[in-house]
Design an enzyme around this catalytic site. Structure first.
Site, PDB file in Angstrom:
ATOM      1  N   GLU A 105      29.367  89.591  40.005  1.00 20.14           N
ATOM      2  CA  GLU A 105      29.554  90.545  41.108  1.00 20.14           C
ATOM      3  C   GLU A 105      31.009  90.985  41.233  1.00 20.14           C
ATOM      4  OE1 GLU A 105      30.449  86.614  43.174  1.00 20.14           O
ATOM      5  OE2 GLU A 105      29.295  87.347  41.459  1.00 20.14           O
ATOM      6  N   CYS A 163      28.162  80.448  40.440  1.00 23.08           N
ATOM      7  CA  CYS A 163      29.219  79.502  40.823  1.00 23.08           C
ATOM      8  C   CYS A 163      28.635  78.403  41.715  1.00 23.08           C
ATOM      9  CB  CYS A 163      30.379  80.247  41.485  1.00 23.08           C
ATOM     10  SG  CYS A 163      31.920  79.297  41.534  1.00 23.08           S
ATOM     11  N   HIS A 220      31.566  84.966  37.819  1.00 22.81           N
ATOM     12  CA  HIS A 220      31.118  85.828  38.913  1.00 22.81           C
ATOM     13  C   HIS A 220      30.850  87.258  38.437  1.00 22.81           C
ATOM     14  CE1 HIS A 220      31.893  83.296  42.558  1.00 22.81           C
ATOM     15  NE2 HIS A 220      32.726  82.673  41.735  1.00 22.81           N
TER      16      HIS A 220
END
Length: 230
Positions: free
Chosen positions: A205, A86, A203
Protein backbone atom coordinates in the site's frame (compact mmCIF):
# COMPACT_ATOMS: atom_id res chain seq x y z
CA UNK A 1 -16.21 -5.47 -4.67
CA UNK A 2 -15.98 -4.90 -0.91
CA UNK A 3 -12.81 -5.19 1.17
CA UNK A 4 -12.84 -5.65 4.93
CA UNK A 5 -10.02 -4.06 6.92
CA UNK A 6 -9.87 -5.05 10.61
CA UNK A 7 -8.86 -2.33 13.04
CA UNK A 8 -7.18 -3.41 16.26
CA UNK A 9 -6.07 -1.06 19.04
CA UNK A 10 -2.65 -0.02 17.73
CA UNK A 11 -3.32 -0.58 14.01
CA UNK A 12 -1.86 2.31 12.02
CA UNK A 13 -1.91 1.22 8.37
CA UNK A 14 -5.63 0.54 8.05
CA UNK A 15 -6.37 3.96 6.53
CA UNK A 16 -3.39 3.68 4.16
CA UNK A 17 -4.83 0.46 2.75
CA UNK A 18 -8.30 1.97 2.71
CA UNK A 19 -7.03 4.92 0.67
CA UNK A 20 -5.55 2.63 -1.97
CA UNK A 21 -8.71 0.51 -2.16
CA UNK A 22 -11.17 3.42 -2.29
CA UNK A 23 -9.30 6.30 -3.91
CA UNK A 24 -6.81 4.54 -6.17
CA UNK A 25 -8.51 1.24 -6.99
CA UNK A 26 -12.10 2.53 -6.76
CA UNK A 27 -13.70 -0.18 -4.60
CA UNK A 28 -15.58 -0.28 -1.31
CA UNK A 29 -14.07 -0.64 2.15
CA UNK A 30 -15.61 -1.64 5.45
CA UNK A 31 -13.49 -1.05 8.55
CA UNK A 32 -13.98 -3.87 11.03
CA UNK A 33 -13.45 -2.96 14.69
CA UNK A 34 -11.62 -5.69 16.61
CA UNK A 35 -14.84 -6.72 18.38
CA UNK A 36 -16.66 -7.29 15.08
CA UNK A 37 -17.87 -10.86 14.58
CA UNK A 38 -19.52 -10.68 11.16
CA UNK A 39 -17.85 -10.48 7.75
CA UNK A 40 -21.13 -10.54 5.84
CA UNK A 41 -20.78 -8.99 2.40
CA UNK A 42 -16.97 -8.95 2.46
CA UNK A 43 -15.12 -10.33 -0.58
CA UNK A 44 -11.56 -9.99 0.72
CA UNK A 45 -10.00 -9.19 4.09
CA UNK A 46 -6.74 -7.26 4.33
CA UNK A 47 -5.20 -7.31 7.81
CA UNK A 48 -3.16 -4.09 8.16
CA UNK A 49 0.20 -3.27 9.62
CA UNK A 50 0.86 -1.41 12.84
CA UNK A 51 1.29 -2.46 16.44
CA UNK A 52 -1.89 -4.32 17.38
CA UNK A 53 -2.35 -4.21 21.15
CA UNK A 54 1.05 -2.53 21.37
CA UNK A 55 2.78 -5.77 20.29
CA UNK A 56 2.57 -6.87 23.92
CA UNK A 57 3.81 -10.41 24.57
CA UNK A 58 4.94 -10.52 20.92
CA UNK A 59 3.69 -9.13 17.64
CA UNK A 60 0.21 -10.44 16.83
CA UNK A 61 -0.10 -12.62 19.94
CA UNK A 62 -2.99 -10.71 21.49
CA UNK A 63 -4.70 -9.85 18.21
CA UNK A 64 -5.21 -13.53 17.47
CA UNK A 65 -7.64 -13.63 20.43
CA UNK A 66 -9.90 -10.86 19.06
CA UNK A 67 -13.42 -11.70 17.88
CA UNK A 68 -12.65 -10.29 14.43
CA UNK A 69 -9.64 -12.60 14.07
CA UNK A 70 -11.83 -15.58 14.85
CA UNK A 71 -14.23 -14.41 12.15
CA UNK A 72 -11.32 -14.01 9.71
CA UNK A 73 -10.19 -17.57 10.43
CA UNK A 74 -13.67 -18.90 9.67
CA UNK A 75 -13.79 -16.76 6.51
CA UNK A 76 -10.43 -18.17 5.33
CA UNK A 77 -11.41 -21.75 6.10
CA UNK A 78 -14.40 -21.32 3.79
CA UNK A 79 -12.09 -20.16 0.99
CA UNK A 80 -12.31 -16.40 1.51
CA UNK A 81 -9.37 -14.27 0.41
CA UNK A 82 -7.21 -12.99 3.27
CA UNK A 83 -4.07 -10.88 2.97
CA UNK A 84 -1.92 -9.83 5.93
CA UNK A 85 0.62 -7.02 5.62
CA UNK A 86 3.47 -6.62 8.14
CA UNK A 87 1.72 -6.82 11.54
CA UNK A 88 -1.12 -8.42 9.60
CA UNK A 89 1.27 -11.18 8.50
CA UNK A 90 2.37 -11.62 12.11
CA UNK A 91 -1.29 -11.95 13.16
CA UNK A 92 -1.97 -14.59 10.49
CA UNK A 93 1.01 -16.58 11.77
CA UNK A 94 -0.12 -16.34 15.37
CA UNK A 95 -3.67 -17.32 14.40
CA UNK A 96 -2.40 -20.42 12.60
CA UNK A 97 -3.63 -19.37 9.16
CA UNK A 98 -0.04 -19.50 7.92
CA UNK A 99 2.83 -21.69 9.18
CA UNK A 100 5.93 -20.43 10.96
CA UNK A 101 6.72 -17.53 13.28
CA UNK A 102 8.45 -14.15 13.43
CA UNK A 103 11.61 -13.31 15.34
CA UNK A 104 13.16 -9.88 15.94
CA UNK A 105 15.25 -8.55 13.07
CA UNK A 106 18.84 -9.76 13.02
CA UNK A 107 19.91 -6.15 13.65
CA UNK A 108 17.65 -6.00 16.73
CA UNK A 109 16.43 -2.65 15.42
CA UNK A 110 13.47 -1.27 13.52
CA UNK A 111 14.08 -1.13 9.76
CA UNK A 112 12.28 1.24 7.40
CA UNK A 113 13.54 1.23 3.81
CA UNK A 114 12.78 0.18 0.26
CA UNK A 115 13.71 -3.41 -0.60
CA UNK A 116 13.64 -5.50 -3.75
CA UNK A 117 11.50 -8.62 -3.99
CA UNK A 118 11.49 -11.50 -6.44
CA UNK A 119 8.06 -12.86 -7.32
CA UNK A 120 8.35 -16.62 -6.89
CA UNK A 121 4.67 -17.54 -7.20
CA UNK A 122 2.35 -15.64 -9.54
CA UNK A 123 -0.41 -18.24 -9.54
CA UNK A 124 -2.36 -17.04 -6.50
CA UNK A 125 -5.12 -14.39 -6.47
CA UNK A 126 -2.80 -11.79 -4.94
CA UNK A 127 0.04 -11.93 -7.49
CA UNK A 128 -1.31 -13.20 -10.81
CA UNK A 129 -0.75 -9.84 -12.55
CA UNK A 130 3.01 -10.13 -11.96
CA UNK A 131 5.39 -12.24 -14.02
CA UNK A 132 7.12 -15.16 -12.35
CA UNK A 133 10.64 -14.01 -11.49
CA UNK A 134 9.72 -10.32 -11.76
CA UNK A 135 11.66 -7.95 -9.49
CA UNK A 136 9.60 -5.35 -7.64
CA UNK A 137 10.49 -2.51 -5.26
CA UNK A 138 8.39 -2.12 -2.10
CA UNK A 139 9.21 -0.66 1.36
CA UNK A 140 9.45 -2.49 4.66
CA UNK A 141 8.90 -1.05 8.14
CA UNK A 142 9.22 -3.54 10.98
CA UNK A 143 11.18 -4.71 14.01
CA UNK A 144 10.05 -8.35 13.92
CA UNK A 145 10.25 -9.52 10.32
CA UNK A 146 12.71 -12.36 10.70
CA UNK A 147 10.61 -15.27 9.44
CA UNK A 148 11.41 -18.75 10.75
CA UNK A 149 9.91 -22.24 10.70
CA UNK A 150 10.91 -25.85 11.21
CA UNK A 151 12.99 -27.65 8.54
CA UNK A 152 9.95 -29.81 7.77
CA UNK A 153 7.74 -26.76 7.23
CA UNK A 154 10.39 -25.05 5.09
CA UNK A 155 10.62 -28.15 2.90
CA UNK A 156 6.85 -28.09 2.42
CA UNK A 157 6.82 -24.38 1.62
CA UNK A 158 9.52 -24.82 -1.00
CA UNK A 159 8.01 -27.93 -2.57
CA UNK A 160 4.45 -26.56 -2.65
CA UNK A 161 5.39 -23.17 -4.10
CA UNK A 162 4.12 -21.40 -0.99
CA UNK A 163 7.00 -18.93 -0.89
CA UNK A 164 5.48 -16.05 -2.83
CA UNK A 165 8.15 -13.33 -2.61
CA UNK A 166 11.78 -13.26 -1.47
CA UNK A 167 14.19 -10.44 -0.67
CA UNK A 168 16.74 -9.98 -3.43
CA UNK A 169 19.13 -7.58 -5.16
CA UNK A 170 17.89 -5.14 -7.84
CA UNK A 171 19.04 -7.75 -10.36
CA UNK A 172 17.21 -10.59 -8.61
CA UNK A 173 20.13 -12.19 -6.77
CA UNK A 174 18.88 -13.97 -3.65
CA UNK A 175 21.56 -13.98 -0.97
CA UNK A 176 22.12 -13.02 2.65
CA UNK A 177 23.59 -9.71 1.51
CA UNK A 178 20.13 -8.61 0.39
CA UNK A 179 18.25 -10.06 3.35
CA UNK A 180 17.29 -7.06 5.55
CA UNK A 181 16.07 -8.92 8.63
CA UNK A 182 17.63 -12.42 8.67
CA UNK A 183 14.50 -14.12 7.37
CA UNK A 184 14.93 -17.83 6.60
CA UNK A 185 15.77 -18.38 2.91
CA UNK A 186 15.15 -14.65 2.27
CA UNK A 187 11.40 -15.21 2.71
CA UNK A 188 9.38 -12.00 2.51
CA UNK A 189 5.93 -13.51 2.01
CA UNK A 190 4.17 -16.88 1.98
CA UNK A 191 0.73 -18.32 1.25
CA UNK A 192 -1.20 -21.32 2.51
CA UNK A 193 -1.56 -24.48 0.44
CA UNK A 194 -4.88 -23.37 -1.02
CA UNK A 195 -3.48 -20.00 -2.02
CA UNK A 196 -6.33 -17.99 -0.50
CA UNK A 197 -4.30 -16.69 2.47
CA UNK A 198 -1.21 -14.56 1.83
CA UNK A 199 1.08 -12.79 4.28
CA UNK A 200 4.04 -10.53 3.55
CA UNK A 201 6.20 -8.14 5.53
CA UNK A 202 6.69 -5.40 2.88
CA UNK A 203 3.97 -2.75 2.48
CA UNK A 204 2.41 -2.77 -1.02
CA UNK A 205 0.00 0.00 0.00
CA UNK A 206 3.03 2.28 0.37
CA UNK A 207 4.05 1.53 -3.20
CA UNK A 208 0.77 2.04 -5.02
CA UNK A 209 1.11 5.64 -6.23
CA UNK A 210 3.96 7.33 -8.12
CA UNK A 211 4.18 10.10 -5.54
CA UNK A 212 5.31 7.48 -3.00
CA UNK A 213 8.32 6.44 -5.10
CA UNK A 214 7.00 3.16 -6.50
CA UNK A 215 3.82 1.69 -7.96
CA UNK A 216 5.03 -1.92 -7.79
CA UNK A 217 2.63 -2.78 -4.98
CA UNK A 218 -0.51 -1.64 -6.77
CA UNK A 219 -0.84 -4.82 -8.82
CA UNK A 220 -1.30 -6.89 -5.66
CA UNK A 221 -4.57 -5.09 -4.98
CA UNK A 222 -5.52 -5.08 -8.66
CA UNK A 223 -4.80 -8.82 -8.80
CA UNK A 224 -7.29 -9.43 -5.99
CA UNK A 225 -10.03 -7.50 -7.77
CA UNK A 226 -9.51 -9.23 -11.09
CA UNK A 227 -9.39 -12.67 -9.47
CA UNK A 228 -12.80 -12.04 -7.89
CA UNK A 229 -14.61 -10.10 -10.61
CA UNK A 230 -13.34 -11.86 -13.74
Amino acid sequence: MKFGIPVYPGSNCDRDIGWVIEKVLGHDVKYLWHKEQSLAGIDCVIVPGGFSYGDYLRAGAMAKLSPVTEAICEFAEKGGLVMGICNGFQILLEAGLLPGAMLPNKTLSFICEFVYLKVENNEIPFTHLYKKGEIIRIPIAHAEGNYTCTPETLKELEENGQIVVRYCSPEGVISEEFNPNGSLNNIAGICNKRGNVFGLMPHPERASEAILGSVDGYRMFESIVKSVLV
